[in-house]
Design a protein around this motif. Structure first.
Motif, PDB file in Angstrom:
ATOM      1  N   ILE A 108       0.825  -1.223   0.000  1.00  0.00           N
ATOM      2  CA  ILE A 108       0.000   0.000   0.000  1.00  0.00           C
ATOM      3  C   ILE A 108       0.853   1.265   0.000  1.00  0.00           C
ATOM      4  O   ILE A 108       0.346   2.357  -0.228  1.00  0.00           O
ATOM      5  N   PHE A 109       2.149   1.131   0.241  1.00  0.00           N
ATOM      6  CA  PHE A 109       3.041   2.294   0.286  1.00  0.00           C
ATOM      7  C   PHE A 109       3.550   2.548  -1.133  1.00  0.00           C
ATOM      8  O   PHE A 109       4.556   1.997  -1.563  1.00  0.00           O
ATOM      9  N   LYS A 110       2.829   3.371  -1.890  1.00  0.00           N
ATOM     10  CA  LYS A 110       3.111   3.611  -3.304  1.00  0.00           C
ATOM     11  C   LYS A 110       4.120   4.752  -3.473  1.00  0.00           C
ATOM     12  O   LYS A 110       4.550   5.372  -2.506  1.00  0.00           O
ATOM     13  N   ALA A 111       4.421   5.058  -4.745  1.00  0.00           N
ATOM     14  CA  ALA A 111       5.425   6.094  -5.016  1.00  0.00           C
ATOM     15  C   ALA A 111       4.961   7.484  -4.614  1.00  0.00           C
ATOM     16  O   ALA A 111       5.745   8.294  -4.124  1.00  0.00           O
ATOM     17  N   TYR A 112       3.665   7.798  -4.840  1.00  0.00           N
ATOM     18  CA  TYR A 112       3.191   9.163  -4.606  1.00  0.00           C
ATOM     19  C   TYR A 112       2.212   9.272  -3.451  1.00  0.00           C
ATOM     20  O   TYR A 112       1.849  10.369  -3.044  1.00  0.00           O
ATOM     21  N   ASP A 113       1.724   8.139  -2.969  1.00  0.00           N
ATOM     22  CA  ASP A 113       0.698   8.171  -1.919  1.00  0.00           C
ATOM     23  C   ASP A 113       0.588   6.791  -1.291  1.00  0.00           C
ATOM     24  O   ASP A 113       1.357   5.884  -1.618  1.00  0.00           O
ATOM     25  N   ILE A 114      -0.360   6.628  -0.402  1.00  0.00           N
ATOM     26  CA  ILE A 114      -0.696   5.321   0.155  1.00  0.00           C
ATOM     27  C   ILE A 114      -2.033   4.933  -0.439  1.00  0.00           C
ATOM     28  O   ILE A 114      -2.964   5.743  -0.489  1.00  0.00           O
ATOM     29  N   GLY A 146       4.639  21.655   4.363  1.00  0.00           N
ATOM     30  CA  GLY A 146       4.692  22.184   3.003  1.00  0.00           C
ATOM     31  C   GLY A 146       5.335  21.252   1.999  1.00  0.00           C
ATOM     32  O   GLY A 146       5.427  21.587   0.812  1.00  0.00           O
ATOM     33  N   GLN A 147       5.775  20.068   2.418  1.00  0.00           N
ATOM     34  CA  GLN A 147       6.428  19.118   1.516  1.00  0.00           C
ATOM     35  C   GLN A 147       5.502  17.933   1.240  1.00  0.00           C
ATOM     36  O   GLN A 147       5.040  17.262   2.173  1.00  0.00           O
ATOM     37  N   THR A 148       5.230  17.683  -0.038  1.00  0.00           N
ATOM     38  CA  THR A 148       4.440  16.502  -0.417  1.00  0.00           C
ATOM     39  C   THR A 148       5.282  15.258  -0.183  1.00  0.00           C
ATOM     40  O   THR A 148       6.428  15.169  -0.641  1.00  0.00           O
ATOM     41  N   LEU A 149       4.733  14.287   0.540  1.00  0.00           N
ATOM     42  CA  LEU A 149       5.472  13.059   0.809  1.00  0.00           C
ATOM     43  C   LEU A 149       5.373  12.127  -0.399  1.00  0.00           C
ATOM     44  O   LEU A 149       4.286  11.857  -0.906  1.00  0.00           O
ATOM     45  N   PHE A 150       6.528  11.645  -0.859  1.00  0.00           N
ATOM     46  CA  PHE A 150       6.546  10.671  -1.949  1.00  0.00           C
ATOM     47  C   PHE A 150       7.832   9.853  -1.840  1.00  0.00           C
ATOM     48  O   PHE A 150       8.759  10.213  -1.110  1.00  0.00           O
ATOM     49  N   GLY A 151       7.871   8.739  -2.579  1.00  0.00           N
ATOM     50  CA  GLY A 151       9.084   7.927  -2.644  1.00  0.00           C
ATOM     51  C   GLY A 151       9.571   7.472  -1.282  1.00  0.00           C
ATOM     52  O   GLY A 151       8.837   6.868  -0.496  1.00  0.00           O
ATOM     53  N   GLU A 152      10.827   7.786  -0.997  1.00  0.00           N
ATOM     54  CA  GLU A 152      11.463   7.319   0.243  1.00  0.00           C
ATOM     55  C   GLU A 152      10.780   7.880   1.493  1.00  0.00           C
ATOM     56  O   GLU A 152      10.793   7.250   2.547  1.00  0.00           O
TER      57      GLU A 152
END
Length: 460
Positions: free
Chosen positions: A8-14, A118-124
């Motif tokens: 469920i932990f995808k590149a751009y979202d869950i 202010g930071q979009t969570l993605f990837g690592e």
């Protein structure tokens, strides 16, 4: 501590299937990890919104419980489009937010789009949340964070009404696909001065009429029919969570987002001379010349809303867009993807003309395919594209770009093969000056792909 499923932990979202991979327990654990990360980043409150899916209330509640366990406050902004959750982070001063949304996925899916400080969570950064849970690296506060409610819809509508002005009243078809845009978009556009032909604007998480994904032409059939049967002059369609826009002309032509971006770029560059315009690798090759001719700086970038947002922030560009329909206005707006605001800006531009149709149809076009997918096993798409980069020869290629997959530029068109970051497919797209050229480019790609991956089933 319960550890959620890795897939469920995808590149751009869950994102996952409700009650199977994405459970209440999993979302509570992710909330606790997110709250703990917020503490590390000195964030004191997180705005939480949800789309219209049936699982939304339970999952948003579990998320809030998890965040509050770390001592972080939660402001519940209710059932709103994803861009309104992003807006809430600015309006309420939290600088952090989570939208509980399955976007345009089937009804049994849901997920989380996350912004911290202010930071979009993605990837690592998304993988790090799971690692926090595995390591037990979680903050548990003696006193849980507070839970409060806020209605940001009036402020959002007022903000757009203060910014976007139509030059004349317009009659439009609006298809919300029973997604959450239906809770806000009709009121917004009526107050802008539009008369609406409303299609499926009742929020219904079963999506009983058609799939809420305007990037697929079959989902725009109802808009095309309504334009034919009424005196409305343009059609707008939103995806399930309201962050993407589809556009249809009076005579039923779909104006894909890369052509919409030409219109937006011309408008923005009239006020931001020399501005940088970012677009993803799936977009038309007509864009670069169009932007340059209007004094702008074209920048091709990776596909993925989180990656484009990061590039927008890094460069200070006034505008960015993706072929999928995510458009990001930094000029006059906040730089997040917002289908409702994008629709408003589009109408502002075309309302300056007596008829929207010629404005849209006059944008440069080419012969092109929609996105085509090679379905493969997990991990194989990246291996195939890596082999293309290393081994394939493309006849007559002028240049080969490898920022995101393999995009091969020819004198009369391009072909693209890139691995999807969300599903196990290779995404293909082709564009050319004419049908003969597109057939030749596809033949070149067929030869190259079969050469590195014998037996592969190709969709063209």
């Amino acid at each position: 501590m319960f550890v959620p499923a890795p897939e469920i932990f995808k590149a751009y979202d869950i994102r996952g299937i409700v009650d199977k991979t994405l459970t209440v327990e999993a979302v509570r654990a992710i909330g606790h990890a997110l709250g703990s990360e917020a503490v590390a980043r000195k964030q004191q409150a997180i705005a939480v919104g949800r789309d219209g899916r049936l699982s939304g209330p339970a999952l948003a509640g579990a998320l809030a419980d998890g965040i509050r366990a770390a001592g972080v406050d939660v402001i519940d902004v209710g059932c709103v489009p994803t861009p309104l959750t992003y807006f809430a982070a600015y309006e309420l001063g939290t600088n952090s937010c989570v939208s509980v949304t399955g976007s345009h996925n089937p009804p049994d899916y849901n997920g989380l789009k996350m912004v911290l400080g202010g930071q979009t969570l993605f990837g690592e950064l998304i993988q790090a949340l799971r690692q926090r849970i595995i390591d037990g690296n979680l903050v548990t506060a003696a006193i849980p964070g507070k839970l409060t409610q806020a209605d940001v819809v009036p402020a959002y509508v007022s903000k757009i009404l203060g910014d976007v002005k139509l030059s004349r009243p317009m009659k439009i078809v609006m298809d919300c696909g029973n997604g959450v845009a239906g809770a806000v978009a009709p009121e917004l556009f009526k107050r802008m001065g539009c008369e609406l032909v409303e299609l499926f604007c009742e929020v219904d998480g079963n999506f009983p009429n058609h799939h809420p994904d305007p990037s697929k032409p079959e989902n725009l059939a109802d808009v095309i029919r309504a334009l034919r049967d009424t005196d409305a002059e343009i059609g707008l369609a939103f995806d399930g969570d309201g962050d993407r826009l589809g556009v249809v002309t009076k005579d039923g032509e779909i104006i894909f987002p890369d052509r919409q971006l030409m219109l937006f770029a011309e408008d923005v560059l009239s006020r931001v001379p020399g501005g940088e315009i970012i677009y993803d690798v799936k977009c038309t090759r007509n864009l670069a010349g169009w932007i340059t001719a209007r004094g702008g700086k074209p920048t091709m970038w990776n596909t993925g809303h989180a990656l484009v947002k990061a590039k927008l922030k890094e460069t200070g560009a006034p505008l960015a867009g993706e072929m999928s329909g995510h458009v990001f206005f930094k000029e006059r707006w906040y730089g997040f993807d917002d289908g409702l605001y994008t629709g408003a800006r589009l109408l502002e531009i075309v309302s300056r003309h007596a008829d929207a149709n010629p404005v849209l149809k006059g944008l440069p076009d080419a012969v092109s395919t929609p996105e085509l997918n090679i379905k493969m096993n997990e991990g194989e798409p990246f291996a195939l594209v890596d082999k293309l980069k290393a081994e394939a020869k493309f006849e007559g290629a002028e240049s080969i770009l490898t920022i995101d997959g393999v995009r091969v530029e020819y004198a009369d068109g391009f072909g693209l093969a890139r691995p999807s970051n969300t599903t196990p497919v290779v995404v293909l797209r082709f564009e050319a000056d004419n049908e003969a050229a597109i057939a030749r480019i596809q033949a070149d790609f067929r030869r190259a792909i079969e050469g590195v991956w014998p037996g592969v089933q190709l969709p063209f």
